[in-house]
Design a protein around this motif. Structure first.
Motif, PDB file in Angstrom:
ATOM      1  N   GLN A 136      12.897   5.257   0.529  1.00 23.04           N
ATOM      2  CA  GLN A 136      11.663   5.030   1.284  1.00 23.04           C
ATOM      3  C   GLN A 136      10.946   6.339   1.572  1.00 23.04           C
ATOM      4  O   GLN A 136       9.755   6.338   1.825  1.00 23.04           O
ATOM      5  CB  GLN A 136      11.960   4.284   2.576  1.00 23.04           C
ATOM      6  CG  GLN A 136      12.370   2.852   2.328  1.00 23.04           C
ATOM      7  CD  GLN A 136      12.614   2.090   3.615  1.00 23.04           C
ATOM      8  OE1 GLN A 136      12.464   2.616   4.709  1.00 23.04           O
ATOM      9  NE2 GLN A 136      13.005   0.842   3.472  1.00 23.04           N
TER      10      GLN A 136
ATOM     11  N   HIS B 286       7.158   8.599  -0.210  1.00 20.97           N
ATOM     12  CA  HIS B 286       6.026   7.968   0.460  1.00 20.97           C
ATOM     13  C   HIS B 286       4.823   7.719  -0.440  1.00 20.97           C
ATOM     14  O   HIS B 286       3.918   6.985  -0.063  1.00 20.97           O
ATOM     15  CB  HIS B 286       5.615   8.778   1.689  1.00 20.97           C
ATOM     16  CG  HIS B 286       5.301  10.205   1.355  1.00 20.97           C
ATOM     17  ND1 HIS B 286       4.094  10.604   0.882  1.00 20.97           N
ATOM     18  CD2 HIS B 286       6.080  11.313   1.410  1.00 20.97           C
ATOM     19  CE1 HIS B 286       4.113  11.913   0.661  1.00 20.97           C
ATOM     20  NE2 HIS B 286       5.307  12.370   0.983  1.00 20.97           N
ATOM     21  N   LEU B 287       4.768   8.312  -1.616  1.00 22.04           N
ATOM     22  CA  LEU B 287       3.641   8.057  -2.512  1.00 22.04           C
ATOM     23  C   LEU B 287       3.784   6.717  -3.224  1.00 22.04           C
ATOM     24  O   LEU B 287       2.847   6.233  -3.825  1.00 22.04           O
ATOM     25  CB  LEU B 287       3.512   9.185  -3.544  1.00 22.04           C
ATOM     26  CG  LEU B 287       3.215  10.561  -2.965  1.00 22.04           C
ATOM     27  CD1 LEU B 287       3.190  11.591  -4.085  1.00 22.04           C
ATOM     28  CD2 LEU B 287       1.910  10.557  -2.199  1.00 22.04           C
ATOM     29  N   LEU B 288       4.961   6.131  -3.125  1.00 19.54           N
ATOM     30  CA  LEU B 288       5.215   4.846  -3.759  1.00 19.54           C
ATOM     31  C   LEU B 288       5.121   3.742  -2.711  1.00 19.54           C
ATOM     32  O   LEU B 288       5.482   3.951  -1.563  1.00 19.54           O
ATOM     33  CB  LEU B 288       6.615   4.823  -4.385  1.00 19.54           C
ATOM     34  CG  LEU B 288       6.907   5.931  -5.379  1.00 19.54           C
ATOM     35  CD1 LEU B 288       8.381   5.902  -5.752  1.00 19.54           C
ATOM     36  CD2 LEU B 288       6.045   5.785  -6.608  1.00 19.54           C
ATOM     37  N   THR B 289       4.638   2.594  -3.131  1.00 19.37           N
ATOM     38  CA  THR B 289       4.601   1.456  -2.221  1.00 19.37           C
ATOM     39  C   THR B 289       5.588   0.408  -2.719  1.00 19.37           C
ATOM     40  O   THR B 289       5.827   0.281  -3.921  1.00 19.37           O
ATOM     41  CB  THR B 289       3.186   0.850  -2.137  1.00 19.37           C
ATOM     42  OG1 THR B 289       2.783   0.432  -3.432  1.00 19.37           O
ATOM     43  CG2 THR B 289       2.190   1.862  -1.594  1.00 19.37           C
ATOM     44  N   PHE B 290       6.149  -0.321  -1.792  1.00 13.58           N
ATOM     45  CA  PHE B 290       7.142  -1.335  -2.104  1.00 13.58           C
ATOM     46  C   PHE B 290       6.704  -2.642  -1.459  1.00 13.58           C
ATOM     47  O   PHE B 290       7.022  -2.910  -0.300  1.00 13.58           O
ATOM     48  CB  PHE B 290       8.520  -0.915  -1.582  1.00 13.58           C
ATOM     49  CG  PHE B 290       8.997   0.393  -2.160  1.00 13.58           C
ATOM     50  CD1 PHE B 290       9.589   0.429  -3.407  1.00 13.58           C
ATOM     51  CD2 PHE B 290       8.839   1.576  -1.464  1.00 13.58           C
ATOM     52  CE1 PHE B 290      10.027   1.625  -3.950  1.00 13.58           C
ATOM     53  CE2 PHE B 290       9.275   2.776  -1.988  1.00 13.58           C
ATOM     54  CZ  PHE B 290       9.863   2.801  -3.244  1.00 13.58           C
ATOM     55  N   PRO B 291       5.959  -3.479  -2.198  1.00 13.26           N
ATOM     56  CA  PRO B 291       5.527  -4.746  -1.613  1.00 13.26           C
ATOM     57  C   PRO B 291       6.727  -5.656  -1.341  1.00 13.26           C
ATOM     58  O   PRO B 291       7.772  -5.538  -1.970  1.00 13.26           O
ATOM     59  CB  PRO B 291       4.614  -5.348  -2.682  1.00 13.26           C
ATOM     60  CG  PRO B 291       4.893  -4.603  -3.925  1.00 13.26           C
ATOM     61  CD  PRO B 291       5.495  -3.292  -3.560  1.00 13.26           C
TER      62      PRO B 291
ATOM     63  N   PHE C 221      11.923  -5.684  -0.169  1.00 10.79           N
ATOM     64  CA  PHE C 221      11.009  -4.727  -0.767  1.00 10.79           C
ATOM     65  C   PHE C 221      11.251  -4.740  -2.270  1.00 10.79           C
ATOM     66  O   PHE C 221      12.387  -4.872  -2.725  1.00 10.79           O
ATOM     67  CB  PHE C 221      11.264  -3.315  -0.239  1.00 10.79           C
ATOM     68  CG  PHE C 221      10.797  -3.101   1.165  1.00 10.79           C
ATOM     69  CD1 PHE C 221       9.459  -3.205   1.496  1.00 10.79           C
ATOM     70  CD2 PHE C 221      11.703  -2.781   2.166  1.00 10.79           C
ATOM     71  CE1 PHE C 221       9.025  -2.999   2.784  1.00 10.79           C
ATOM     72  CE2 PHE C 221      11.284  -2.571   3.468  1.00 10.79           C
ATOM     73  CZ  PHE C 221       9.940  -2.685   3.774  1.00 10.79           C
TER      74      PHE C 221
ATOM     75  N   CYS D 253      10.106  -3.070  -6.258  1.00 11.86           N
ATOM     76  CA  CYS D 253       9.422  -2.090  -7.084  1.00 11.86           C
ATOM     77  C   CYS D 253       8.437  -2.871  -7.949  1.00 11.86           C
ATOM     78  O   CYS D 253       8.823  -3.832  -8.623  1.00 11.86           O
ATOM     79  CB  CYS D 253      10.449  -1.356  -7.952  1.00 11.86           C
ATOM     80  SG  CYS D 253       9.721  -0.421  -9.306  1.00 11.86           S
ATOM     81  N   VAL D 254       7.190  -2.490  -7.922  1.00  9.87           N
ATOM     82  CA  VAL D 254       6.170  -3.241  -8.652  1.00  9.87           C
ATOM     83  C   VAL D 254       6.508  -3.340 -10.135  1.00  9.87           C
ATOM     84  O   VAL D 254       6.444  -4.412 -10.734  1.00  9.87           O
ATOM     85  CB  VAL D 254       4.771  -2.618  -8.446  1.00  9.87           C
ATOM     86  CG1 VAL D 254       3.743  -3.288  -9.323  1.00  9.87           C
ATOM     87  CG2 VAL D 254       4.368  -2.700  -6.989  1.00  9.87           C
TER      88      VAL D 254
END
Length: 113
Positions: free
Chosen positions: A3, A6-11, A31, A33-34
């Motif tokens: 986590q 921080h530049l990555l988002t985890f929908p 969460f 990974c796209v």
């Protein structure tokens, strides 16, 4: 991925897809990974690359990560049929993922074995 990256988002997504009867409740959400999720799609199983047997995928709510996976450098290695199938179906060692993990390892943000 950690986590701290921080530049990555985890929908948040369903572990068992709604079309397979998965409920929208905390026990079935995680969460995601796209990119991994796009490879998995609604699949809940795949073929183990070692024996070609239909095998369910890793479930973060009921399976222990350490039992099914290990990390060698920047590669995630499946230790069990569930781990191997999940790594293969989600293409967890795609060259883009490996490059990202190498960068995170260099920054001290990804565990190494």
């Amino acid at each position: 991925m950690p986590q701290q990256a921080h530049l990555l988002t985890f929908p948040i997504d369903h572990i068992i897809a709604q079309q397979h009867g998965g409920e929208t409740e905390p026990e079935n959400l995680a969460f995601s990974c796209v990119r991994c999720n796009s490879y998995q799609g609604p699949n809940i199983a795949g073929l183990d690359p070692h024996n070609r047997e239909l095998t369910r995928l890793y479930n973060p709510r009921s399976d222990a990560w350490e039992e099914h996976f290990t990390i060698h450098g920047c590669h995630i290695v499946g230790l069990t049929p569930i781990g191997r199938t999940t790594v293969g179906l989600r293409q967890m060692n795609h060259p883009d993922f490996l490059a990202l993990r190498e960068s995170l390892i260099a920054e001290g943000l990804f565990p190494v074995a």
